[in-house]
Write a protein that holds these residues in place. Structure first.
Motif, PDB file in Angstrom:
ATOM      1  N   ASP A 225     -11.966 -11.306   4.625  1.00 54.71           N
ATOM      2  CA  ASP A 225     -12.509 -12.340   5.230  1.00 54.71           C
ATOM      3  C   ASP A 225     -11.686 -12.530   6.482  1.00 54.71           C
ATOM      4  OD1 ASP A 225     -12.813 -15.080   6.057  1.00 54.71           O
ATOM      5  OD2 ASP A 225     -13.093 -15.809   3.858  1.00 54.71           O
ATOM      6  N   THR A 226     -12.451 -12.736   7.555  1.00 55.83           N
ATOM      7  CA  THR A 226     -11.728 -13.002   8.913  1.00 55.83           C
ATOM      8  C   THR A 226     -10.673 -14.197   9.107  1.00 55.83           C
ATOM      9  OG1 THR A 226     -13.722 -13.827   9.899  1.00 55.83           O
ATOM     10  CG2 THR A 226     -13.482 -11.305   9.849  1.00 55.83           C
ATOM     11  N   ASP A 227     -10.600 -14.951   8.135  1.00 60.60           N
ATOM     12  CA  ASP A 227      -9.754 -16.084   8.433  1.00 60.60           C
ATOM     13  C   ASP A 227      -8.375 -15.605   8.098  1.00 60.60           C
ATOM     14  OD1 ASP A 227      -9.028 -15.679   5.609  1.00 60.60           O
ATOM     15  OD2 ASP A 227      -9.459 -17.418   5.112  1.00 60.60           O
ATOM     16  N   ALA A 228      -7.243 -16.324   8.425  1.00 54.81           N
ATOM     17  CA  ALA A 228      -5.860 -16.193   8.542  1.00 54.81           C
ATOM     18  C   ALA A 228      -5.430 -15.323   7.119  1.00 54.81           C
ATOM     19  CB  ALA A 228      -5.100 -17.468   8.677  1.00 54.81           C
ATOM     20  N   PHE A 229      -5.854 -15.701   6.145  1.00 56.08           N
ATOM     21  CA  PHE A 229      -5.429 -14.965   4.772  1.00 56.08           C
ATOM     22  C   PHE A 229      -6.079 -13.608   4.754  1.00 56.08           C
ATOM     23  CE2 PHE A 229      -7.314 -13.755   0.666  1.00 56.08           C
ATOM     24  CZ  PHE A 229      -6.202 -13.456  -0.162  1.00 56.08           C
ATOM     25  N   GLY A 230      -7.403 -13.649   5.021  1.00 52.63           N
ATOM     26  CA  GLY A 230      -7.857 -12.186   4.894  1.00 52.63           C
ATOM     27  C   GLY A 230      -7.557 -11.204   5.938  1.00 52.63           C
ATOM     28  N   ALA A 231      -7.123 -11.855   7.298  1.00 51.24           N
ATOM     29  CA  ALA A 231      -6.969 -10.864   8.203  1.00 51.24           C
ATOM     30  C   ALA A 231      -5.449 -10.339   8.149  1.00 51.24           C
ATOM     31  CB  ALA A 231      -6.942 -11.682   9.621  1.00 51.24           C
ATOM     32  N   ALA A 232      -4.567 -11.197   7.645  1.00 51.53           N
ATOM     33  CA  ALA A 232      -2.995 -10.712   7.458  1.00 51.53           C
ATOM     34  C   ALA A 232      -3.241  -9.925   6.256  1.00 51.53           C
ATOM     35  CB  ALA A 232      -2.405 -11.806   7.245  1.00 51.53           C
ATOM     36  N   GLY A 233      -3.688 -10.048   5.266  1.00 54.68           N
ATOM     37  CA  GLY A 233      -4.020  -9.214   4.024  1.00 54.68           C
ATOM     38  C   GLY A 233      -4.570  -8.035   4.499  1.00 54.68           C
ATOM     39  N   ASN A 234      -5.742  -7.781   5.137  1.00 51.17           N
ATOM     40  CA  ASN A 234      -6.318  -6.633   5.583  1.00 51.17           C
ATOM     41  C   ASN A 234      -5.388  -5.841   6.487  1.00 51.17           C
ATOM     42  OD1 ASN A 234      -8.568  -4.766   6.185  1.00 51.17           O
ATOM     43  ND2 ASN A 234      -8.129  -5.598   8.216  1.00 51.17           N
ATOM     44  N   THR A 278     -11.098  -5.458  -2.011  1.00 51.22           N
ATOM     45  CA  THR A 278     -11.431  -6.707  -1.153  1.00 51.22           C
ATOM     46  C   THR A 278     -10.192  -7.663  -0.756  1.00 51.22           C
ATOM     47  OG1 THR A 278     -11.934  -7.854  -3.339  1.00 51.22           O
ATOM     48  CG2 THR A 278     -13.721  -6.579  -2.411  1.00 51.22           C
ATOM     49  N   TYR A 279     -10.360  -8.117   0.305  1.00 49.54           N
ATOM     50  CA  TYR A 279      -9.248  -9.355   0.509  1.00 49.54           C
ATOM     51  C   TYR A 279     -10.229 -10.584   1.008  1.00 49.54           C
ATOM     52  CZ  TYR A 279      -4.094  -9.322   0.545  1.00 49.54           C
ATOM     53  OH  TYR A 279      -2.756  -9.479   0.123  1.00 49.54           O
ATOM     54  N   MET A 280     -10.562 -11.236  -0.018  1.00 49.46           N
ATOM     55  CA  MET A 280     -11.702 -12.211   0.073  1.00 49.46           C
ATOM     56  C   MET A 280     -11.085 -13.714  -0.210  1.00 49.46           C
ATOM     57  SD  MET A 280     -15.012 -10.304  -1.463  1.00 49.46           S
ATOM     58  CE  MET A 280     -16.285 -11.353  -0.407  1.00 49.46           C
ATOM     59  N   THR A 281     -11.061 -14.614   0.817  1.00 48.13           N
ATOM     60  CA  THR A 281     -10.382 -15.743   0.508  1.00 48.13           C
ATOM     61  C   THR A 281     -11.220 -16.565  -0.459  1.00 48.13           C
ATOM     62  OG1 THR A 281      -9.995 -15.942   2.809  1.00 48.13           O
ATOM     63  CG2 THR A 281      -9.707 -17.916   1.683  1.00 48.13           C
ATOM     64  N   ASN A 282     -12.424 -17.088  -0.539  1.00 46.26           N
ATOM     65  CA  ASN A 282     -13.226 -17.958  -1.677  1.00 46.26           C
ATOM     66  C   ASN A 282     -13.455 -17.176  -2.649  1.00 46.26           C
ATOM     67  OD1 ASN A 282     -12.623 -20.168   0.184  1.00 46.26           O
ATOM     68  ND2 ASN A 282     -14.898 -20.320   0.697  1.00 46.26           N
ATOM     69  N   SER A 283     -13.254 -17.553  -3.911  1.00 39.86           N
ATOM     70  CA  SER A 283     -13.508 -17.174  -5.324  1.00 39.86           C
ATOM     71  C   SER A 283     -15.230 -17.041  -5.286  1.00 39.86           C
ATOM     72  CB  SER A 283     -13.042 -17.703  -6.426  1.00 39.86           C
ATOM     73  OG  SER A 283     -11.819 -17.886  -6.389  1.00 39.86           O
ATOM     74  N   GLU A 284     -15.629 -18.099  -4.682  1.00 43.81           N
ATOM     75  CA  GLU A 284     -17.265 -18.126  -4.633  1.00 43.81           C
ATOM     76  C   GLU A 284     -17.879 -16.939  -3.806  1.00 43.81           C
ATOM     77  OE1 GLU A 284     -15.418 -22.507  -5.217  1.00 43.81           O
ATOM     78  OE2 GLU A 284     -14.786 -20.606  -3.995  1.00 43.81           O
ATOM     79  N   ASP A 285     -17.110 -16.726  -2.812  1.00 44.18           N
ATOM     80  CA  ASP A 285     -17.611 -15.507  -1.997  1.00 44.18           C
ATOM     81  C   ASP A 285     -17.540 -14.266  -2.757  1.00 44.18           C
ATOM     82  OD1 ASP A 285     -18.102 -17.491  -0.242  1.00 44.18           O
ATOM     83  OD2 ASP A 285     -16.590 -16.626   1.140  1.00 44.18           O
ATOM     84  N   GLU A 286     -16.351 -13.928  -3.332  1.00 40.16           N
ATOM     85  CA  GLU A 286     -16.046 -12.724  -4.190  1.00 40.16           C
ATOM     86  C   GLU A 286     -17.180 -12.645  -5.305  1.00 40.16           C
ATOM     87  OE1 GLU A 286     -13.926  -9.469  -4.691  1.00 40.16           O
ATOM     88  OE2 GLU A 286     -12.515 -11.180  -4.060  1.00 40.16           O
ATOM     89  N   ALA A 287     -17.655 -13.759  -5.878  1.00 41.24           N
ATOM     90  CA  ALA A 287     -18.526 -13.562  -7.037  1.00 41.24           C
ATOM     91  C   ALA A 287     -19.955 -13.403  -6.348  1.00 41.24           C
ATOM     92  CB  ALA A 287     -18.630 -15.105  -7.725  1.00 41.24           C
ATOM     93  N   GLN A 288     -20.348 -13.770  -5.116  1.00 39.66           N
ATOM     94  CA  GLN A 288     -21.788 -13.514  -4.578  1.00 39.66           C
ATOM     95  C   GLN A 288     -21.659 -12.156  -4.318  1.00 39.66           C
ATOM     96  OE1 GLN A 288     -24.156 -15.398  -4.496  1.00 39.66           O
ATOM     97  NE2 GLN A 288     -25.404 -14.780  -2.676  1.00 39.66           N
ATOM     98  N   MET A 289     -20.631 -11.541  -3.692  1.00 32.56           N
ATOM     99  CA  MET A 289     -20.629 -10.021  -3.241  1.00 32.56           C
ATOM    100  C   MET A 289     -20.673  -9.193  -4.379  1.00 32.56           C
ATOM    101  SD  MET A 289     -18.575  -7.301  -2.991  1.00 32.56           S
ATOM    102  CE  MET A 289     -16.954  -7.820  -3.513  1.00 32.56           C
TER     103      MET A 289
END
Length: 427
Positions: A225-234, A278-289
Motif C-alpha cells: 500500500d502506498t500509504d505511510a504504513f505500506g511505503a515505510a514497510g516496503n 505483501t505489505y497491505m494496510t487493510n485486511s479487506e484489501d489483502e483478502a480481495q487480492m
C-alpha cells in the motif's frame, strides 16, 4: 479545534476569535490569527478554569451539561466517570476491522468497570469515527480533544492517520496511544505518543529472514500500500530481503481500497518471482487480492505483514488465505493473557479476536493501571506510561523505551484451514 477554556464569563459567539460568529465544528472560517492558544499554552485563566470546575458543579447542582460553543461538544459539570476517547473506522472500507477495535476496547472497559472502575470511578469510552481517512481522523481527534473531561485518547492503527494527527497530539498535549507501526511515528520528538504495537523495523526483518532462511525464497515480488504504513514497510522490507540474500524482482504499490489487482498480479507472474511478500494496510484489501491471485492460478509462496493474519482477512478471503505465512503481534495462543482474552472475547462477541482488538485491550488496561496509580493529570499519565516495564499483555510484554515504543517483536504465523497457527516468536 483547539480545546477551549470553559469560562463562566465567556461572551456568546466563537470562543476562539471572540466574534459574534458561530463557526461550527471546525475552524476553517475562524481566522488563524484570532484563534486562542490551546492546551499546550495554558494561561492563568485556563488553569483557574480547571480549579473552578468543582465549584461550577456545585453551582449547577450536578444537573445537566454545559453546552460549549463552536461545536466543541459538551463538558460534564460534575462527573463521576473517567472519560477516555478513541477514534476508529466505524464506517468506510475498513469498518469490519474497526468493529474489532471497538469490541476490544469495550471488553476492557466492561471488565475494569465490573471490578469497581478506577478509584471508584467508572470508565466512559467515547468513540469518534475516522472513516479510515486522514482528514476525518484529524476531525475525530480534534473533537475528542475539545472535550476537557477526556484524559487520554486511543488513536488510530493506521500509520497515515496517526501521521496526520501527530501535530494535534503535540498541540493539545493529551496522552495518545497508537497502533500505527511506521517507525517514524515515535521518532519525531512527540513525547505524548505511545505505541502499543511493535514497529515495522521488527516486522520487515522477521518477514525477510523467515522468507529466505525457512521458506527458501530467492526471487521476491513485493506488493504494498502506498500509504505511510505500506511505503515505510516496503522500504524496510526490500533492504531486509537483500540483506538476507534474496533478489527483489518486482516492487509495486497500490492505493488503499483498490478492488482489482489483476494487473499487479500479472506483473508478479511475469517477474519470475517464487514468493510474493505483501505489505497491505487493510485486511479487506489483502483478502480481495488473495482471492484474485487464486482465481488467476498464480503459483507463488506468500508471506504478508499483519493484515494477512487478521480475523477480517480470514473471514473475507476464505480458503484463499490458506497456506500463507505472515507476521503478527497478536496470536490467540501466544501467551496466557492472550488465551484468557480470546476466551472472553469469543464468549462476548462470538467472533475471533485479532490485532485490532488486542492492542486496544492492552492500551486500556495499561492506562487504567497508570491512572489508578498516578491520577488523571496529562503529565502524570505521560510519565506513568513511560515508566511501564514488564507488563504482560495479550500482545506481549510491554516495556516502554524513551521513544514511547512498548513492544519489540513479532510472531511468525501460518494460516491453515482458516486458523492462525503460531510458528515462532522473533524479538
Amino acid at each position: 479545534m483547539l480545546r477551549r477554556d470553559p469560562s463562566l464569563h465567556s461572551p456568546p459567539g466563537c470562543v476562539f476569535c471572540r466574534s459574534d460568529a458561530r463557526h461550527g465544528a471546525n475552524l476553517v472560517s475562524c481566522p488563524p490569527s484570532n484563534r486562542r492558544a490551546g492546551r499546550g499554552n495554558k494561561t492563568s485563566n485556563q488553569i483557574k478554569s480547571r480549579e473552578m470546575k468543582p465549584m461550577i458543579g456545585k453551582l449547577l447542582g450536578g444537573a445537566g451539561m454545559i453546552a460549549l460553543l463552536c461545536g466543541a461538544g459538551v463538558a460534564h459539570a460534575a462527573s463521576g466517570t473517567i472519560e477516555i476517547g478513541m477514534i476508529a473506522d466505524l464506517t468506510g472500507p475498513a469498518a469490519l476491522s474497526g468493529q474489532h477495535k471497538v469490541d476490544g476496547a469495550k471488553l476492557a472497559v466492561d471488565e475494569i468497570n465490573a471490578h469497581g472502575g478506577i478509584a471508584g470511578k467508572k470508565i466512559k469510552l467515547i468513540v469518534e469515527d475516522d472513516r479510515g481517512q486522514n482528514q476525518a481522523g484529524v476531525s475525530a481527534y480534534q473533537k475528542l480533544a475539545a472535550n476537557q473531561n477526556i484524559v487520554a485518547i486511543i488513536g488510530s492503527i493506521r500509520s497515515t492517520i496517526v501521521q496526520a494527527t501527530l501535530p494535534y497530539v503535540a498541540r493539545y498535549k493529551i496522552p495518545t496511544m497508537i497502533g500505527g507501526t511506521d517507525p517514524k511515528l515515535t521518532h519525531v520528538g512527540n513525547q505524548w505518543v505511545f505505541r502499543f504495537r511493535p514497529n515495522d523495523t521488527y516486522a520487515s526483518a522477521t518477514m525477510a529472514q523467515y522468507a529466505v532462511k525457512t521458506m527458501g525464497s530467492k526471487n521476491v515480488a513485493v506488493l504494498y500500500d502506498t500509504d505511510a504504513f505500506g511505503a515505510a514497510g516496503n522500504a524496510l522490507l526490500k533492504v531486509a530481503l537483500v540483506k538476507n540474500g534474496a533478489k527483489v524482482v518486482s516492487d509495486q504499490g497500490y492505493t488503499t481500497a483498490t478492488r482489482d489487482y489483476t494487473s499487479f498480479l500479472e506483473k508478479v507472474k511475469s517477474s519470475g518471482a517464487d514468493t510474493l511478500a505483501t505489505y497491505m494496510t487493510n485486511s479487506e484489501d489483502e483478502a480481495q487480492m488473495l482471492k484474485q491471485l487464486r482465481q488467476l492460478g498464480l503459483k507463488v509462496k506468500i508471506i504478508g505483514s499483519t493484515s494477512i493474519a487478521t480475523s477480517v482477512c480470514i473471514q473475507l478471503a476464505g480458503p484463499a488465505v490458506d497456506d500463507t505465512y505472515g507476521v503478527s503481534d497478536f496470536v490467540a495462543d501466544g501467551n496466557d493473557a492472550a488465551k484468557a482474552f480470546t476466551k472472553r472475547y469469543v464468549a462476548k462477541y462470538n467472533s475471533q479476536p485479532d490485532v485490532f482488538g488486542g492492542w486496544v485491550y492492552d492500551a486500556m488496561n495499561v492506562l487504567s493501571r497508570v491512572i489508578a496509580k498516578d491520577g488523571t493529570a496529562p503529565a502524570a499519565i505521560q510519565k506513568g506510561i513511560r515508566a511501564v516495564k514488564g507488563y504482560h499483555g495479550v500482545e506481549g510484554t510491554y516495556t516502554f523505551d524513551t521513544n514511547g515504543d512498548g513492544l519489540h517483536g513479532y510472531w511468525v504465523v501460518k494460516i491453515k484451514h482458516r486458523k492462525v497457527i503460531p510458528i515462532k516468536y522473533v524479538g
